[in-house]
Write a protein that holds these residues in place. Structure first.
Motif, PDB file in Angstrom:
ATOM      1  N   ALA A  23      11.425   9.438 -21.773  1.00 49.69           N
ATOM      2  CA  ALA A  23      10.843  10.150 -22.924  1.00 49.69           C
ATOM      3  C   ALA A  23      10.541   9.224 -24.100  1.00 49.69           C
ATOM      4  O   ALA A  23      11.235   8.232 -24.331  1.00 49.69           O
ATOM      5  CB  ALA A  23      11.810  11.248 -23.379  1.00 49.69           C
ATOM      6  N   SER A  24       9.533   9.602 -24.843  1.00 48.05           N
ATOM      7  CA  SER A  24       9.108   8.816 -26.003  1.00 48.05           C
ATOM      8  C   SER A  24      10.234   8.636 -27.025  1.00 48.05           C
ATOM      9  O   SER A  24      10.959   9.575 -27.347  1.00 48.05           O
ATOM     10  CB  SER A  24       7.924   9.510 -26.673  1.00 48.05           C
ATOM     11  N   THR A  26      12.902   6.921 -26.777  1.00 46.42           N
ATOM     12  CA  THR A  26      14.233   6.645 -26.215  1.00 46.42           C
ATOM     13  C   THR A  26      14.173   5.500 -25.202  1.00 46.42           C
ATOM     14  O   THR A  26      15.172   5.164 -24.586  1.00 46.42           O
ATOM     15  CB  THR A  26      14.809   7.886 -25.502  1.00 46.42           C
ATOM     16  N   LYS A  48       7.080   4.711 -27.104  1.00 50.37           N
ATOM     17  CA  LYS A  48       7.387   5.126 -28.482  1.00 50.37           C
ATOM     18  C   LYS A  48       6.101   5.564 -29.185  1.00 50.37           C
ATOM     19  O   LYS A  48       5.046   4.975 -28.965  1.00 50.37           O
ATOM     20  CB  LYS A  48       8.035   3.932 -29.209  1.00 50.37           C
ATOM     21  N   GLY A  49       6.192   6.592 -30.026  1.00 44.35           N
ATOM     22  CA  GLY A  49       5.023   7.131 -30.726  1.00 44.35           C
ATOM     23  C   GLY A  49       4.236   6.062 -31.464  1.00 44.35           C
ATOM     24  O   GLY A  49       4.826   5.227 -32.155  1.00 44.35           O
ATOM     25  N   MET A  70      22.981  14.529 -30.108  1.00 45.57           N
ATOM     26  CA  MET A  70      22.754  13.405 -31.008  1.00 45.57           C
ATOM     27  C   MET A  70      21.711  13.811 -32.045  1.00 45.57           C
ATOM     28  O   MET A  70      20.780  14.563 -31.742  1.00 45.57           O
ATOM     29  CB  MET A  70      22.202  12.253 -30.160  1.00 45.57           C
ATOM     30  N   VAL A  74      14.588   8.474 -37.141  1.00 45.93           N
ATOM     31  CA  VAL A  74      14.093   7.097 -37.014  1.00 45.93           C
ATOM     32  C   VAL A  74      12.874   6.889 -37.922  1.00 45.93           C
ATOM     33  O   VAL A  74      12.551   5.761 -38.312  1.00 45.93           O
ATOM     34  CB  VAL A  74      13.745   6.805 -35.529  1.00 45.93           C
ATOM     35  N   LYS A 168       2.570  17.610 -26.895  1.00 46.28           N
ATOM     36  CA  LYS A 168       4.030  17.784 -26.940  1.00 46.28           C
ATOM     37  C   LYS A 168       4.386  18.749 -28.060  1.00 46.28           C
ATOM     38  O   LYS A 168       4.212  18.440 -29.239  1.00 46.28           O
ATOM     39  CB  LYS A 168       4.709  16.430 -27.157  1.00 46.28           C
ATOM     40  N   ALA A 194      10.093  20.080 -24.869  1.00 44.83           N
ATOM     41  CA  ALA A 194       9.689  20.111 -26.260  1.00 44.83           C
ATOM     42  C   ALA A 194      10.299  18.901 -26.979  1.00 44.83           C
ATOM     43  O   ALA A 194      11.092  18.143 -26.415  1.00 44.83           O
ATOM     44  CB  ALA A 194      10.171  21.401 -26.921  1.00 44.83           C
ATOM     45  N   ILE A 223      20.880  20.964 -26.367  1.00 46.15           N
ATOM     46  CA  ILE A 223      19.615  21.711 -26.518  1.00 46.15           C
ATOM     47  C   ILE A 223      19.050  22.212 -25.180  1.00 46.15           C
ATOM     48  O   ILE A 223      18.078  22.964 -25.177  1.00 46.15           O
ATOM     49  CB  ILE A 223      18.527  20.869 -27.249  1.00 46.15           C
ATOM     50  N   GLY A 247      17.794  17.400 -22.991  1.00 45.01           N
ATOM     51  CA  GLY A 247      19.155  17.376 -22.492  1.00 45.01           C
ATOM     52  C   GLY A 247      19.345  17.085 -21.017  1.00 45.01           C
ATOM     53  O   GLY A 247      20.429  17.332 -20.471  1.00 45.01           O
ATOM     54  N   ILE A 248      18.338  16.539 -20.364  1.00 42.95           N
ATOM     55  CA  ILE A 248      18.492  16.261 -18.925  1.00 42.95           C
ATOM     56  C   ILE A 248      19.363  15.023 -18.714  1.00 42.95           C
ATOM     57  O   ILE A 248      19.101  13.958 -19.283  1.00 42.95           O
ATOM     58  CB  ILE A 248      17.121  16.097 -18.250  1.00 42.95           C
ATOM     59  N   VAL A 267      13.327  12.243 -19.532  1.00 38.33           N
ATOM     60  CA  VAL A 267      14.740  11.994 -19.852  1.00 38.33           C
ATOM     61  C   VAL A 267      14.781  11.180 -21.137  1.00 38.33           C
ATOM     62  O   VAL A 267      14.166  10.108 -21.205  1.00 38.33           O
ATOM     63  CB  VAL A 267      15.418  11.231 -18.692  1.00 38.33           C
ATOM     64  N   THR A 269      17.684  11.295 -24.444  1.00 33.53           N
ATOM     65  CA  THR A 269      18.978  10.872 -24.975  1.00 33.53           C
ATOM     66  C   THR A 269      19.876  10.223 -23.913  1.00 33.53           C
ATOM     67  O   THR A 269      20.643   9.315 -24.226  1.00 33.53           O
ATOM     68  CB  THR A 269      19.674  12.090 -25.631  1.00 33.53           C
ATOM     69  N   PHE A 272      20.373   6.522 -23.790  1.00 33.34           N
ATOM     70  CA  PHE A 272      21.226   5.838 -24.758  1.00 33.34           C
ATOM     71  C   PHE A 272      22.618   5.570 -24.191  1.00 33.34           C
ATOM     72  O   PHE A 272      23.208   4.530 -24.447  1.00 33.34           O
ATOM     73  CB  PHE A 272      21.350   6.655 -26.053  1.00 33.34           C
TER      74      PHE A 272
HETATM   75  C1  LIG Z   1      15.860   8.193 -31.194  1.00 26.62           C
HETATM   76  C2  LIG Z   1      14.762   9.137 -30.782  1.00 26.62           C
HETATM   77  C3  LIG Z   1      13.433   8.824 -31.085  1.00 26.62           C
HETATM   78  C4  LIG Z   1      12.393   9.695 -30.711  1.00 26.62           C
HETATM   79  N1  LIG Z   1      11.084   9.348 -30.990  1.00 26.62           N
HETATM   80  C5  LIG Z   1      10.074  10.159 -30.566  1.00 26.62           C
HETATM   81  C6  LIG Z   1       8.700   9.800 -30.770  1.00 26.62           C
HETATM   82  O1  LIG Z   1       8.367   8.738 -31.300  1.00 26.62           O
HETATM   83  N2  LIG Z   1       7.731  10.678 -30.356  1.00 26.62           N
HETATM   84  C7  LIG Z   1       8.054  11.863 -29.728  1.00 26.62           C
HETATM   85  O2  LIG Z   1       7.145  12.612 -29.353  1.00 26.62           O
HETATM   86  N3  LIG Z   1       9.346  12.216 -29.488  1.00 26.62           N
HETATM   87  C8  LIG Z   1      10.340  11.386 -29.895  1.00 26.62           C
HETATM   88  N4  LIG Z   1      11.664  11.741 -29.644  1.00 26.62           N
HETATM   89  C9  LIG Z   1      11.964  13.018 -28.947  1.00 26.62           C
HETATM   90  C10 LIG Z   1      12.255  12.798 -27.462  1.00 26.62           C
HETATM   91  O3  LIG Z   1      11.142  12.236 -26.784  1.00 26.62           O
HETATM   92  C11 LIG Z   1      12.645  14.136 -26.787  1.00 26.62           C
HETATM   93  O4  LIG Z   1      11.599  15.070 -26.968  1.00 26.62           O
HETATM   94  C12 LIG Z   1      13.942  14.747 -27.331  1.00 26.62           C
HETATM   95  O5  LIG Z   1      14.889  13.743 -27.619  1.00 26.62           O
HETATM   96  C13 LIG Z   1      14.560  15.777 -26.374  1.00 26.62           C
HETATM   97  O6  LIG Z   1      14.906  15.231 -25.128  1.00 26.62           O
HETATM   98  P1  LIG Z   1      16.408  14.696 -24.783  1.00 26.62           P
HETATM   99  O7  LIG Z   1      17.348  15.816 -25.120  1.00 26.62           O
HETATM  100  O8  LIG Z   1      16.371  14.332 -23.333  1.00 26.62           O
HETATM  101  O9  LIG Z   1      16.624  13.505 -25.656  1.00 26.62           O
HETATM  102  C14 LIG Z   1      12.706  10.890 -30.021  1.00 26.62           C
HETATM  103  C15 LIG Z   1      14.047  11.189 -29.712  1.00 26.62           C
HETATM  104  C16 LIG Z   1      15.069  10.333 -30.070  1.00 26.62           C
HETATM  105  C17 LIG Z   1      16.488  10.685 -29.697  1.00 26.62           C
END
Ligand SMILES: Cc1cc2nc3c(=O)[nH]c(=O)nc-3n(C[C@H](O)[C@H](O)[C@H](O)COP(=O)(O)O)c2cc1C
Length: 309
Positions: A23-24, A26, A48-49, A70, A74, A168, A194, A223, A247-248, A267, A269, A272
């Motif tokens: 995922a973006s 992370t 990353k975005g 978490m 950022v 997204k 999401a 989440i 949360g996967i 995927v 978080t 990390f």
């Molecule tokens: C540190 C961090 C930075 C993130 N940066 C972006 C981003 O640049 N662009 C974006 O669309 N989502 C960003 N996200 C959101 C994640 O891509 C994802 O949608 C969100 O963390 C939920 O998924 P997860 O529970 O597996 O982490 C970021 C998430 C984290 C934790």
């Protein structure tokens, strides 16, 4: 001898070797993880975005742990789209994994401008529009919280994008179906469901927020049930393929999202706590499918039983 499991999935016209994408935000720009796992094993990498100009990001602290999750603030730090094309993308092209560029802006024109720069570059499989971003032309309201603003930004991106366009969605909305429909009607090829949930945490001894930006986005296992329901809602509202995330951590979580209707997952978080999480989940997924005699994982998509008894 047990038969091979076909893990491939289609997101519209795009075929992925398996349904697991990083995922973006992370997973950096992907290349930073090359020494930690086999990037070629992943279904895809969402970088990353990217914005039109580089962004330095938010003051520290940027991350803090919460129960089963978490918080992050950022501040969308990134090198800017031109530096990404010049310095990061050439290394990513060496891998056969699909690379998806996550794109954002503070105006509709900025979103279109980032895509225009990427259109001239080779080696990308799709764009993912992050619409959880404040629209500075409209008093800082998130693009993703208003169906009209969603239509405007998606239509502008569609106009310049020849590659598949994923949108997204923000989970911080009252009616995800209306937002999903606006994205579909304006030319999206897929939805990613999401982003993070607006949240905060305070250290009661110092009475200070645990984040430099005061508030941030909640992610991680906490989440998962909430976002799973959003995937379910979005799936009922539109015909577009859905990429689910929130949360996967393990193969079973992936199956849950697929059954509800996601065609692939990301995927975030989990990277990390274990930078090789994606690769391990793919291996576990293959084993889980074999055990359950699922020979083609795409057959599982959207197979939720309506009867819960
Ligand atoms: C540190 C961090 C930075 C993130 N940066 C972006 C981003 O640049 N662009 C974006 O669309 N989502 C960003 N996200 C959101 C994640 O891509 C994802 O949608 C969100 O963390 C939920 O998924 P997860 O529970 O597996 O982490 C970021 C998430 C984290 C934790």
């Amino acid at each position: 001898m047990p038969g091979a499991v076909d893990l491939s999935v289609n997101i519209g016209a795009l075929r992925l070797a398996n349904p697991i994408l990083a995922a973006s935000g992370t997973f950096g720009y992907g290349v930073e993880f090359a020494h930690l796992l086999n990037l070629n094993r992943l279904g895809g990498i969402v970088v990353k975005g990217l914005s039109l100009e580089p962004i330095a990001g938010a003051p520290a602290p940027r991350l803090c742990e919460t129960p089963s999750g978490m918080l992050n603030a950022v501040g969308l730090q990134n090198v800017g789209v031109r530096a990404f094309v010049a310095e990061k993308l050439p290394a990513l092209r060496a891998y056969r994994t699909a690379v998806i560029a996550n794109v954002f802006g503070y105006t509709v024109e900025e979103y279109a401008g980032v895509i225009q720069v990427l259109e001239d570059a080779g080696g990308l499989a799709a764009y993912e529009l992050n619409i959880s971003c404040p629209n500075t032309a409209h008093g800082g309201i998130q693009f993703g919280s208003d169906p009209r603003m969603v239509s405007e930004v998606v239509a502008a991106a569609r106009h310049v994008a020849r590659r598949p366009l994923w949108v997204k969605l923000s989970p911080n909305v009252t009616d995800i179906a209306a937002i999903a429909q606006a994205a579909e009607d304006s030319g999206a090829d897929a939805l990613t469901v999401a982003n993070t949930y607006q949240a905060m945490s305070v250290d009661v001894r110092t009475r200070k927020s645990r984040l430099g930006r005061i508030t941030g986005g909640l992610s991680g296992p906490a989440i998962r049930p909430i976002t799973l329901r959003l995937v379910h809602e979005a799936r009922r509202a539109v015909k577009l393929p859905i990429v689910g995330l929130g949360g996967i951590e393990k193969a079973e979580d992936v199956l849950e999202y697929l059954i509800v209707g996601a065609a692939a997952v990301q995927v975030g978080t989990a990277n990390f706590s274990d930078p090789a999480a994606c690769e391990k989940i793919i291996a576990d997924l293959e084993r889980a499918c074999r055990r359950a005699n699922i020979l083609k994982i795409s057959n599982l998509i959207g197979t939720l039983e309506a009867d819960c008894t």
